[in-house]
Design an enzyme around this catalytic site. Structure first.
Site, short mmCIF file in Angstrom:
data_model
loop_
_atom_site.label_atom_id
_atom_site.label_comp_id
_atom_site.label_asym_id
_atom_site.label_seq_id
_atom_site.Cartn_x
_atom_site.Cartn_y
_atom_site.Cartn_z
N GLU A 292 16.73 126.72 -2.86
CA GLU A 292 15.97 126.47 -4.08
C GLU A 292 14.84 125.51 -3.77
O GLU A 292 14.96 124.65 -2.90
CB GLU A 292 16.90 125.90 -5.16
N HIS A 293 13.72 125.67 -4.48
CA HIS A 293 12.59 124.75 -4.34
C HIS A 293 12.90 123.46 -5.11
O HIS A 293 12.76 123.41 -6.33
CB HIS A 293 11.31 125.38 -4.89
N TYR A 469 13.39 126.79 -10.37
CA TYR A 469 13.95 128.07 -10.78
C TYR A 469 13.61 129.22 -9.84
O TYR A 469 13.25 130.31 -10.27
CB TYR A 469 13.54 128.41 -12.22
N HIS A 470 13.73 128.97 -8.55
CA HIS A 470 13.46 129.99 -7.54
C HIS A 470 14.66 130.18 -6.61
O HIS A 470 14.53 130.08 -5.39
CB HIS A 470 12.23 129.62 -6.70
N PRO A 471 15.85 130.45 -7.13
CA PRO A 471 17.01 130.62 -6.23
C PRO A 471 16.89 131.91 -5.42
O PRO A 471 16.52 132.96 -5.95
CB PRO A 471 18.19 130.68 -7.20
#
Length: 556
Positions: A292-293, A469-471
């Site tokens: 994740e970021h 919110y970039h899983p």
């Protein structure tokens, strides 16, 4: 029993692409299953409606992670889109592909045909670039990519501040170079959100060979031996069985595709047995490799009342904007939450940008859930760690498919991640100190002017860091131990089952993930169609045998 050639589980970005592309063949039947509702709410179509969507359970799964051990044991809010369009219906609409070198990392994992050069034709195929066609952009695709219809004056001041602080201007983050600062391009059309559903699904909903079922929760994949044969799905409270004559395609995202595999008996044996799920096929990598970021936000008050705000003054001002938006799709309601930002290196020795920043002309905190701070005047900037070394994992909370998955992000577990984020915050402060922002600058709210040393900044990050919110990565594409799908996105050791979403990414791309997921799905649609035109491509026996040797114990 209802039968279709293809069953697509998940009506998000990838699912909408596959549903549209696979149903182009009138002799092929396609079913798209989405657990959430239709995407008819004006909150979805209105760009600024994202503020409401962050907390609305009808369109947002609103997951929470487990307590994060390296972030003071704070659980992390994990919003995911629920409904047609998936997260493309609730995201910030930023169109970013990542750095070209990101995809070279994928091929190092044994994935041929996944370089940036391989994906560029699919990025171009997917898009309608309003600026026009060029070597980097196409104009014949369904996904509209445009510049913001309105640029907030404070966002313009921020961009000027980045240039004064020594960063170069970049007019196109998806062109020849990613590094620099500029205006983000957006997935919008005519002042409205252009989600994957609007782009790919809405225009083809009347196809007779396409069946779209919303509010349909898939509970497990069905198998006959090694072959996926269909799914069980709950619709209107009743369990139904759908048969797949060709393939089952999982497009439920990085949190729910691995969850569905595990509920179906595919995954790490110990994890399945812990929940009394019969082991159908052992794949230890399912749910692992979660990335994740990581992100931290600097907020600063402004002495001039010229930013966005939830104050009564702003409410009065917005009355006219509601009218303008209703009549012409213009005004403040038509602006995205993030217009400007860019990419820079945390230190000169880095080979490519490892920090992304996103500026918001509004005070924000806690994913927009701290409404009190949003009544003030000011601005916020997200600092995103682009290529984290930390890895988490996804597990099952129970064998109940209606329970949320157990999310372990494990952010900041690698000390290098903290070091880079500290450097990114210090560089952002240099931008905040530049003249274009200083004229009306007020107090720094977070982290506050008293926080100066690297140690103090690191502690602030542990107290306030979140993610954007970039899983990705939980059904990793590759050939080695821990991978879940092969280079054609087929689940190792099984037949007629693929995963097509962000979970297949071996490593994160350097930027927002929606555009890459759409390109992945475009490429997957081609691979799927070719595999049924050329049956010899439908099964990679070498990959199958390798997977069985690596993961399959005797007797399973």
């Amino acid at each position: 029993m209802f039968a279709f050639d293809y069953i697509i589980v998940g009506g998000g970005s990838a699912g909408c692409v596959l549903a549209s592309r696979l149903s182009e063949n009138p002799d092929t039947t396609v079913a798209l299953l989405e657990a959430g509702p239709e995407d008819k709410s004006p909150l979805i179509s209105t760009p600024l409606g994202i503020i409401g969507l962050m907390n609305l359970p009808r369109f947002n799964w609103k997951f929470e992670s487990q307590p994060e051990p390296y972030l003071n044991n704070r659980p992390q809010y994990c919003p995911r889109g629920k409904g047609l369009g998936g997260s493309s219906s609730i995201n910030a609409m930023i169109y970013i592909r990542g750095h070209a070198d990101d995809y070279a990392n994928w091929t190092e994992e044994g994935n041929s045909e996944w370089t940036y050069a391989d994906l560029l034709p699919y990025f171009k195929k997917a898009m309608h670039q309003e600026r026009g066609e060029c070597d980097w952009h196409g104009t014949d695709g369904p996904l509209n990519v445009t510049d913001a219809p309105y640029r907030h004056p404070v966002s313009e001041s921020f961009l000027l501040a980045t240039l004064e602080a020594g960063h170069k201007y970049n007019p196109d983050f998806n062109g020849a170079s990613q590094e620099g600062m500029g205006w983000y391009q957006l997935t919008m059309k005519d002042g409205e959100r252009c989600s994957a559903a609007r782009a790919y699904l809405h225009p083809v909903r009347d196809r007779k060979n396409l069946t779209v079922i919303t509010e349909a929760q898939t509970t497990r994949v069905l198998f006959k031996g090694r072959q996926a044969t269909g799914v069980e799905v709950v619709v209107d409270g009743k369990m139904k069985t759908l048969q797949a004559n060709r393939e089952v395609l999982l497009c439920a995202g990085s949190l729910q595709s691995p969850q569905l595999l595990m509920l179906s008996g595919v995954g790490d044996a110990a994890e399945l047995q812990k929940h009394s799920i019969p082991v159908h096929h052992i794949l230890p990598g399912v749910g692992k490799n979660l990335q994740e970021h990581s992100d931290v936000v600097i907020t600063q008050r402004r002495k001039k009342w010229d930013t966005l705000s939830f104050s009564p003054v702003q409410g009065v001002r917005m009355l006219g904007d509601f009218w303008h938006y209703y009549r012409n799709r213009t005004g403040l309601l038509a602006i995205p939450p993030v217009e400007v930002g860019g990419f820079f290196k945390s230190s000169p020795e880095v080979d490519r940008p490892d920090i992304q920043i996103q500026f918001i002309p509004m005070l924000t905190d806690d994913h927009g859930r701290n409404l009190k701070i949003m009544t003030g005047w000011g601005y916020s900037t997200h600092i995103n760690l682009l290529r984290p070394k930390s890895r988490g994992h996804l597990a099952l909370a129970s064998s109940d498919p209606f329970d949320a998955p157990e999310i372990h992000l494990n952010m900041m577990s690698d000390p290098d991640d903290m070091d880079i984020l500290v450097k990114g915050l210090k560089k952002l402060r240099e931008i905040y100190a530049a003249k274009p922002l200083q004229k009306y600058a007020g107090e720094e709210v977070f982290p506050g002017s008293s926080v100066q040393s690297d140690t103090e900044i690191a502690e602030f990050i542990r107290q306030k860091a979140a993610h954007v919110y970039h899983p990705v990565g939980t059904c990793k594409m590759g050939r080695g131990y821990g991978s879940v799908v092969d280079y054609q996105l087929r689940v190792h050791g099984l037949e007629r089952l693929r995963v097509v979403d962000a979970s297949i990414m071996p490593t994160l791309v350097s930027g927002n993930t929606n555009a890459p997921v759409i390109a992945i799905a475009e490429k997957a649609a081609d691979m799927i169609q070719k595999s049924w035109i050329q049956p010899e491509l439908a099964l990679d026996s070498e990959a199958l045998n390798q997977s069985q040797i690596m993961t399959e114990p005797e007797g399973v």
